[in-house]
Design a protein around this motif. Sequence first.
Motif, PDB file in Angstrom:
ATOM      1  N   ARG A  41      -1.753   5.558   4.033  1.00 47.72           N
ATOM      2  CA  ARG A  41      -0.599   5.848   4.882  1.00 47.72           C
ATOM      3  C   ARG A  41       0.220   7.057   4.441  1.00 47.72           C
ATOM      4  O   ARG A  41       0.961   7.611   5.253  1.00 47.72           O
ATOM      5  CB  ARG A  41       0.286   4.597   5.007  1.00 47.72           C
ATOM      6  N   TYR A  42       0.102   7.495   3.200  1.00 50.09           N
ATOM      7  CA  TYR A  42       0.771   8.746   2.833  1.00 50.09           C
ATOM      8  C   TYR A  42       0.123   9.907   3.574  1.00 50.09           C
ATOM      9  O   TYR A  42       0.799  10.666   4.284  1.00 50.09           O
ATOM     10  CB  TYR A  42       0.736   8.978   1.328  1.00 50.09           C
ATOM     11  N   ASN A  43      -1.187  10.036   3.429  1.00 52.11           N
ATOM     12  CA  ASN A  43      -1.875  11.109   4.135  1.00 52.11           C
ATOM     13  C   ASN A  43      -1.840  10.901   5.643  1.00 52.11           C
ATOM     14  O   ASN A  43      -1.823  11.874   6.409  1.00 52.11           O
ATOM     15  CB  ASN A  43      -3.328  11.208   3.664  1.00 52.11           C
ATOM     16  N   GLY A  44      -1.804   9.643   6.081  1.00 55.44           N
ATOM     17  CA  GLY A  44      -1.757   9.354   7.504  1.00 55.44           C
ATOM     18  C   GLY A  44      -0.398   9.564   8.126  1.00 55.44           C
ATOM     19  O   GLY A  44      -0.289   9.642   9.357  1.00 55.44           O
ATOM     20  N   SER A  45       0.642   9.662   7.297  1.00 58.47           N
ATOM     21  CA  SER A  45       2.008   9.829   7.807  1.00 58.47           C
ATOM     22  C   SER A  45       2.531  11.251   7.673  1.00 58.47           C
ATOM     23  O   SER A  45       3.407  11.648   8.452  1.00 58.47           O
ATOM     24  CB  SER A  45       2.973   8.887   7.062  1.00 58.47           C
ATOM     25  N   ALA A  65      -4.514  -0.572   6.222  1.00 58.81           N
ATOM     26  CA  ALA A  65      -4.004   0.691   5.697  1.00 58.81           C
ATOM     27  C   ALA A  65      -4.809   1.225   4.521  1.00 58.81           C
ATOM     28  O   ALA A  65      -4.585   2.349   4.074  1.00 58.81           O
ATOM     29  CB  ALA A  65      -2.546   0.521   5.264  1.00 58.81           C
ATOM     30  N   ALA A  66      -5.758   0.445   4.032  1.00 59.75           N
ATOM     31  CA  ALA A  66      -6.481   0.811   2.810  1.00 59.75           C
ATOM     32  C   ALA A  66      -7.412   1.999   3.038  1.00 59.75           C
ATOM     33  O   ALA A  66      -7.997   2.161   4.112  1.00 59.75           O
ATOM     34  CB  ALA A  66      -7.286  -0.378   2.302  1.00 59.75           C
ATOM     35  N   ILE A  67      -7.538   2.813   2.013  1.00 60.76           N
ATOM     36  CA  ILE A  67      -8.620   3.787   1.981  1.00 60.76           C
ATOM     37  C   ILE A  67      -9.937   3.010   1.980  1.00 60.76           C
ATOM     38  O   ILE A  67     -10.048   1.976   1.302  1.00 60.76           O
ATOM     39  CB  ILE A  67      -8.494   4.671   0.721  1.00 60.76           C
ATOM     40  N   PRO A  68     -10.932   3.419   2.756  1.00 63.03           N
ATOM     41  CA  PRO A  68     -12.188   2.662   2.806  1.00 63.03           C
ATOM     42  C   PRO A  68     -12.716   2.319   1.416  1.00 63.03           C
ATOM     43  O   PRO A  68     -12.800   3.170   0.534  1.00 63.03           O
ATOM     44  CB  PRO A  68     -13.135   3.610   3.553  1.00 63.03           C
ATOM     45  N   GLY A  69     -13.047   1.037   1.245  1.00 57.23           N
ATOM     46  CA  GLY A  69     -13.523   0.554  -0.039  1.00 57.23           C
ATOM     47  C   GLY A  69     -12.444   0.012  -0.947  1.00 57.23           C
ATOM     48  O   GLY A  69     -12.740  -0.593  -1.981  1.00 57.23           O
ATOM     49  N   LYS A  70     -11.172   0.208  -0.557  1.00 57.30           N
ATOM     50  CA  LYS A  70     -10.046  -0.228  -1.391  1.00 57.30           C
ATOM     51  C   LYS A  70      -9.305  -1.432  -0.792  1.00 57.30           C
ATOM     52  O   LYS A  70      -8.184  -1.742  -1.213  1.00 57.30           O
ATOM     53  CB  LYS A  70      -9.057   0.927  -1.572  1.00 57.30           C
ATOM     54  N   GLU A  71      -9.921  -2.108   0.179  1.00 55.44           N
ATOM     55  CA  GLU A  71      -9.227  -3.175   0.901  1.00 55.44           C
ATOM     56  C   GLU A  71      -8.745  -4.292  -0.030  1.00 55.44           C
ATOM     57  O   GLU A  71      -7.601  -4.748   0.077  1.00 55.44           O
ATOM     58  CB  GLU A  71     -10.141  -3.747   1.989  1.00 55.44           C
ATOM     59  N   LEU A  72      -9.592  -4.733  -0.915  1.00 53.89           N
ATOM     60  CA  LEU A  72      -9.190  -5.820  -1.811  1.00 53.89           C
ATOM     61  C   LEU A  72      -8.096  -5.376  -2.773  1.00 53.89           C
ATOM     62  O   LEU A  72      -7.199  -6.165  -3.121  1.00 53.89           O
ATOM     63  CB  LEU A  72     -10.403  -6.335  -2.584  1.00 53.89           C
ATOM     64  N   GLU A  73      -8.140  -4.127  -3.190  1.00 55.71           N
ATOM     65  CA  GLU A  73      -7.112  -3.619  -4.091  1.00 55.71           C
ATOM     66  C   GLU A  73      -5.749  -3.538  -3.409  1.00 55.71           C
ATOM     67  O   GLU A  73      -4.712  -3.556  -4.094  1.00 55.71           O
ATOM     68  CB  GLU A  73      -7.507  -2.233  -4.605  1.00 55.71           C
ATOM     69  N   MET A  74      -5.738  -3.438  -2.091  1.00 54.88           N
ATOM     70  CA  MET A  74      -4.472  -3.355  -1.358  1.00 54.88           C
ATOM     71  C   MET A  74      -3.808  -4.717  -1.170  1.00 54.88           C
ATOM     72  O   MET A  74      -2.631  -4.794  -0.845  1.00 54.88           O
ATOM     73  CB  MET A  74      -4.709  -2.712   0.012  1.00 54.88           C
ATOM     74  N   GLU A  75      -4.550  -5.782  -1.365  1.00 51.91           N
ATOM     75  CA  GLU A  75      -3.972  -7.109  -1.167  1.00 51.91           C
ATOM     76  C   GLU A  75      -2.988  -7.444  -2.283  1.00 51.91           C
ATOM     77  O   GLU A  75      -3.156  -7.032  -3.426  1.00 51.91           O
ATOM     78  CB  GLU A  75      -5.075  -8.162  -1.103  1.00 51.91           C
ATOM     79  N   ILE A  76      -1.949  -8.200  -1.928  1.00 47.44           N
ATOM     80  CA  ILE A  76      -0.977  -8.663  -2.917  1.00 47.44           C
ATOM     81  C   ILE A  76      -1.109 -10.171  -3.077  1.00 47.44           C
ATOM     82  O   ILE A  76      -1.763 -10.851  -2.277  1.00 47.44           O
ATOM     83  CB  ILE A  76       0.460  -8.294  -2.515  1.00 47.44           C
ATOM     84  N   THR A  77      -0.459 -10.697  -4.094  1.00 48.91           N
ATOM     85  CA  THR A  77      -0.442 -12.137  -4.337  1.00 48.91           C
ATOM     86  C   THR A  77       0.969 -12.666  -4.120  1.00 48.91           C
ATOM     87  O   THR A  77       1.935 -11.907  -4.011  1.00 48.91           O
ATOM     88  CB  THR A  77      -0.901 -12.437  -5.765  1.00 48.91           C
ATOM     89  N   ALA A  78       1.080 -13.967  -4.062  1.00 47.24           N
ATOM     90  CA  ALA A  78       2.353 -14.601  -3.727  1.00 47.24           C
ATOM     91  C   ALA A  78       3.461 -14.217  -4.699  1.00 47.24           C
ATOM     92  O   ALA A  78       4.628 -14.090  -4.298  1.00 47.24           O
ATOM     93  CB  ALA A  78       2.174 -16.124  -3.691  1.00 47.24           C
TER      94      ALA A  78
END
Length: 539
Positions: free
Chosen positions: A328-332, A449-462
């Motif tokens: 989203r930085y590059n996308g914004s 919003a993740a860079i392809p391949g980074k989807e799991l790294e973008m997830e947060i925990t409770a």
Amino acid sequence: MKKLLFLIGSLAFFSQACKDVLDEQVVSNVTPDYYLTTAGFEDAVKASYEPLRTWYGTQRGFTLTVFGTDTYTKGADGDYKYVNDYTPNLNSQVDYIRDLWNDFYRAINTTNTVIDRAPNIQIDETLKAVRVAEARFLRAHYYFVLVQTYGPLHLALKENTQVQTTASRSPVKDVYDVIVSDLESAIAVLPAKQNDYGRATKPAAEHLLAKVLLTRASIPDAAKPDDNQRAAELAKGVISNYDFALLPTFTAVFDQGNQQHSEVIWAVQYTQDLITNGTGNSGHLYFLMEYDAGHKGTQRDIANGRPFKRFKPTLYTLDLFDRTKDSRYNGSFKQVFYANNPATLAPGMKLGDTAIWVAPTDISPEFKASKNYEIIDRTAVLAPGNYRYFPSLSKFLDPLRPSVQHEPGSRDFMVARLAETYLIAAEALYKIGNIDEAVQHINAVRRRAAIPGKELEMEITADQLNMDFILDERARELLGEMDRWFDLVRTGTLVDRVKKYNPDGAPNIQPFHVLRPIPNDQIDRTEGGAASFPQNPGY
């Protein structure tokens, strides 16, 4: 799908001329009796949408929602810097504050006309009910913007055809009760889709009601015990009960060639038709840095835009994004300007080469010296006194304008989109203690919003979820989309966050700035003046 175009002014009406668009006709000598006719009733409904264009995608709307927040401070140019700086010039005589009030009360009176005159209109009863529901949706929308902006309001729920000099301010609780009632009535009648793109729909009303309830829940004197629960259920319903879907990438949301996509719940319409577009969506003007003067190889053109440099992102905004995994930085932000001026090319530079790079980090002097293009690095962007050069929000760029100087843009303005619905659900679920489900809704937005391949790294925990994170995520996703000032007021964080993150607004902001002043001419034209219609504290 047909596209709804708005009436411009009180004497402009539409007739259907083709299957794709509703064309404009100018009708003179209109009397109040015209609204008792079938055509007049339909035109009154369309006229109820027109004031949306005085707010969404306008300098007025951006100034009152983007300025003076944690995400944006003032740029080099413009006459409304005091709105960001919270100086005494932010007062009851500001034209934007006056005109928002007047335009939206004009809109409310038009919706009242539709609602009051509907019983006497001879059209299909089902269609009539839908049109009245549209009017109730719009009336709720106008009152929602006004009550968040000004606090207690005059409640006008009947058509007014004469000069009125008496008015009073109803408590915020009463205003929200009207808004909620109107939206509940609209939801019961509106269809899931309309033939005319841009008309109010059931999911648009549900999205708006979820946002209204989330906001009311934060106001002790107005809140109902189940507001957050209802907000969560409504938002979840919009997500699951219709065919909306998050687009595969964040940048696709702002593709001007595909504006009627699966993420749009409701949008205000603009057009490339110069006659009916009015002042257009001018958002392309205000977030751009000065790229067209004092640089080698560049000149103003349609593709790069006309840089009014009104709004500069704060350090907080620039540091929001983890650029190693969040797209989203590059996308914004537009960060590179290419050489387009053969008369001023640097040595070795060709047309189409990089001319300016606004770097997100500090760049060494040695690297800068090795390049024939200009590098504006982090230190330069954040330098005291620099209000001209900064990463430029690209969401509203409009390369389809007919000329370089042309200001009215043709982009629709997305008022409600599905990513925000997820974030509304997440905030409401967090408020009622359903943390795990709130995280699921946050992560749906973050995975997209993740860079392809980074989807799991973008997830947060409770354990990472709190209100600061929710506000940060809303900033990352909705930057510049006319929500931020309202978000900070709703969450009780405006003063603290401006003091912490907006260096120009920090010295002057006070607790009373969570409301705008009542326009002075409203007080003056009310019988009894300030005794009958008191000013907000602090102004």
